[in-house]
Design a protein around this motif. Structure first.
Motif, PDB file in Angstrom:
ATOM      1  N   LYS A 350      20.571  27.548   5.791  1.00 41.43           N
ATOM      2  CA  LYS A 350      21.285  26.421   5.464  1.00 41.43           C
ATOM      3  C   LYS A 350      21.251  26.527   3.922  1.00 41.43           C
ATOM      4  O   LYS A 350      20.395  27.103   3.274  1.00 41.43           O
ATOM      5  CB  LYS A 350      20.564  24.990   5.870  1.00 41.43           C
ATOM      6  CG  LYS A 350      20.648  24.784   7.344  1.00 41.43           C
ATOM      7  CD  LYS A 350      20.174  23.437   7.558  1.00 41.43           C
ATOM      8  CE  LYS A 350      20.172  22.902   9.037  1.00 41.43           C
ATOM      9  NZ  LYS A 350      19.533  21.670   9.303  1.00 41.43           N
ATOM     10  N   PHE A 351      22.434  25.990   3.427  1.00 43.78           N
ATOM     11  CA  PHE A 351      22.901  26.052   1.854  1.00 43.78           C
ATOM     12  C   PHE A 351      22.274  24.600   1.540  1.00 43.78           C
ATOM     13  O   PHE A 351      22.914  23.199   2.284  1.00 43.78           O
ATOM     14  CB  PHE A 351      24.153  26.454   1.797  1.00 43.78           C
ATOM     15  CG  PHE A 351      24.517  27.943   1.842  1.00 43.78           C
ATOM     16  CD1 PHE A 351      24.322  28.521   0.565  1.00 43.78           C
ATOM     17  CD2 PHE A 351      24.955  28.320   2.974  1.00 43.78           C
ATOM     18  CE1 PHE A 351      24.560  29.951   0.815  1.00 43.78           C
ATOM     19  CE2 PHE A 351      25.235  29.592   3.108  1.00 43.78           C
ATOM     20  CZ  PHE A 351      25.097  30.577   1.859  1.00 43.78           C
ATOM     21  N   LYS A 352      22.133  24.152   0.479  1.00 46.47           N
ATOM     22  CA  LYS A 352      21.798  22.935  -0.236  1.00 46.47           C
ATOM     23  C   LYS A 352      22.276  23.024  -1.463  1.00 46.47           C
ATOM     24  O   LYS A 352      22.075  23.699  -2.571  1.00 46.47           O
ATOM     25  CB  LYS A 352      20.168  22.585  -0.302  1.00 46.47           C
ATOM     26  CG  LYS A 352      19.646  22.457   1.038  1.00 46.47           C
ATOM     27  CD  LYS A 352      18.181  21.764   0.848  1.00 46.47           C
ATOM     28  CE  LYS A 352      17.188  22.911  -0.010  1.00 46.47           C
ATOM     29  NZ  LYS A 352      15.922  22.476   0.051  1.00 46.47           N
ATOM     30  N   ASP A 353      23.375  22.038  -1.755  1.00 44.23           N
ATOM     31  CA  ASP A 353      24.105  21.861  -3.104  1.00 44.23           C
ATOM     32  C   ASP A 353      23.242  21.165  -4.158  1.00 44.23           C
ATOM     33  O   ASP A 353      22.701  20.179  -3.700  1.00 44.23           O
ATOM     34  CB  ASP A 353      25.557  21.577  -2.962  1.00 44.23           C
ATOM     35  CG  ASP A 353      26.277  22.523  -2.105  1.00 44.23           C
ATOM     36  OD1 ASP A 353      26.680  23.451  -2.801  1.00 44.23           O
ATOM     37  OD2 ASP A 353      26.579  22.024  -0.960  1.00 44.23           O
ATOM     38  N   HIS A 354      23.301  21.559  -5.421  1.00 51.13           N
ATOM     39  CA  HIS A 354      22.502  20.601  -6.195  1.00 51.13           C
ATOM     40  C   HIS A 354      23.525  20.624  -7.586  1.00 51.13           C
ATOM     41  O   HIS A 354      23.741  21.489  -8.178  1.00 51.13           O
ATOM     42  CB  HIS A 354      21.231  20.949  -6.709  1.00 51.13           C
ATOM     43  CG  HIS A 354      20.136  21.157  -5.567  1.00 51.13           C
ATOM     44  ND1 HIS A 354      19.455  19.976  -5.273  1.00 51.13           N
ATOM     45  CD2 HIS A 354      19.609  22.371  -4.667  1.00 51.13           C
ATOM     46  CE1 HIS A 354      18.744  20.405  -4.320  1.00 51.13           C
ATOM     47  NE2 HIS A 354      18.906  21.292  -3.779  1.00 51.13           N
TER      48      HIS A 354
END
Length: 380
Positions: A350-354
């Motif tokens: 999974k990718f997590k945007d910040h």
């Protein structure tokens, strides 16, 4: 007997090994304050075994991303750290770096930073070693060369730790068409020396066109770059390695390449050298990771590349994998106007945007862990 037990209850006691174990888990800022508790603690915090144990805990629990902001025309040492809470914290520069007109970070290892100041034309003190956590900085000794001047050529600087020698080394590679000169600085000896260029895997004509320093893994420093082989007729991307203990160079072939490769980087993945590329189409990007592992491959070599994973597509065509941060890959996203960040977890896929405000203008990224390692310099 009852009286003795009461005395013990009124005077609680912790064995020294338990106290030591507790102290190894505390942040450097707390240990700096605790030096005044007693002479034993002050001496303990300088003990190599304690320093190693403390770093081991800090590396597992509190890894940081260190990034330098600035424009290409100023190179100010505008440093920020990013912790697991995703909060940016600005570093306070020591007076010595301010005096030398800032500069840029060229390497990070075990809590030590290697800094190249801007004001090179006024001094041959061309590099500094700095531990921001214990507020200690050291001018690297004078050299017989200038890093801001090498006729018709380019230089590349690497900084890393050699576990077998318990030493930190700076490697400066100068080259025009071929590699021509290498200088190595040892923190233990506090001196420079010139290293003979002995490359054990290059019996054909080649010419270096680009070189980029990225990582040191288990005492071996790695660059990747472009070379022209067969009298300039063929361009090949390869990895250059330099063993900090034996001081021998090697050329390593790259793993399989994709025609749609957009960006590439060297990282440390599970304690091994990893090569990461990003492929893209018009709207999506994907991350591919290979690991360099020991074992006889199909060609009979004792080392080979093993592909670990390919990520799911990410909805951006400007994804730049930068480094491993804990168990995730730290990436930059560039949309043509601003920079954002995203973390990719290979386990969950999974990718997590910040949205990190200070990441705009980010142009240097390093792994960083607070440590008690001394550069044998001056306090500030």
């Amino acid at each position: 007997m009852m009286k003795n037990k009461k005395v013990e209850a009124d005077n609680p006691f912790l064995p020294q090994e338990i106290i030591r174990d507790i102290l190894t888990r505390l942040p450097v800022k707390a240990l700096n304050r605790f030096q005044c508790v007693c002479r034993h603690w002050r001496d303990l915090f300088k003990d190599p075994s304690f320093i190693a144990d403390h770093f081991h805990h800090s590396n597992r629990q509190n890894p940081y991303i260190l990034f330098q902001r600035g424009h290409s025309h100023d190179n100010h040492l505008d440093l920020y750290s990013l912790g697991s809470d995703m909060q940016e914290r600005r570093f306070q520069n020591p007076p010595l770096i301010e005096h030398l007109n800032h500069g840029k970070i060229v390497g990070s290892s075990n809590g030590l930073l290697c800094v190249q100041p801007n004001r090179l034309r006024y001094s041959r003190h061309s590099l500094l070693l700095w531990n921001p956590a214990i507020k200690e900085v050291k001018l690297v000794p004078e050299t017989d060369f200038r890093l801001d001047f090498y006729p018709y050529g380019i230089h590349s600087i690497g900084f890393g730790f050699c576990p077998s020698l318990n030493d930190y080394k700076i490697v400066v590679a100068f080259f025009k068409n071929h590699f021509e000169m290498f200088k190595v600085y040892s923190l233990r000896s506090n001196s420079w020396k010139e290293v003979e260029y002995r490359l054990d895997a290059c019996d054909v004509y080649y010419r270096v066109t680009h070189i980029f320093y990225r990582v040191t893994v288990n005492g071996v420093m790695f660059w990747w770059g472009d070379i022209r082989k067969d009298h300039g007729k063929h361009i090949e991307i390869v990895i250059f390695s330099f063993d900090l203990a034996t001081e021998v160079w090697t050329v390593i072939p790259m793993p399989e390449q994709h025609s749609s490769t957009f960006s590439k980087s060297l990282m440390v993945y599970e304690g091994k050298l990893a090569f990461v590329i990003c492929t893209k189409d018009f709207e999506h990007s994907a991350i591919h990771l290979w690991v360099r592992e020991e074992g006889v491959g199909a060609s009979g070599e004792t080392w080979n590349w093993t592909k670990k994973f390919t990520s799911n597509p990410y909805p951006s065509s400007g994804l730049f994998p930068e480094t491993m941060w804990g168990n995730e890959i730290f990436c930059r996203i560039w949309d043509g106007e601003s920079t954002n960040t995203v973390l990719f977890n290979p386990t969950t896929e999974k990718f997590k945007d910040h949205n990190i405000s200070k990441c705009n203008n980010m142009h240097q990224i390093f792994n960083y862990v607070e440590s008690l390692v001394s550069v044998e310099g001056t306090k500030y």
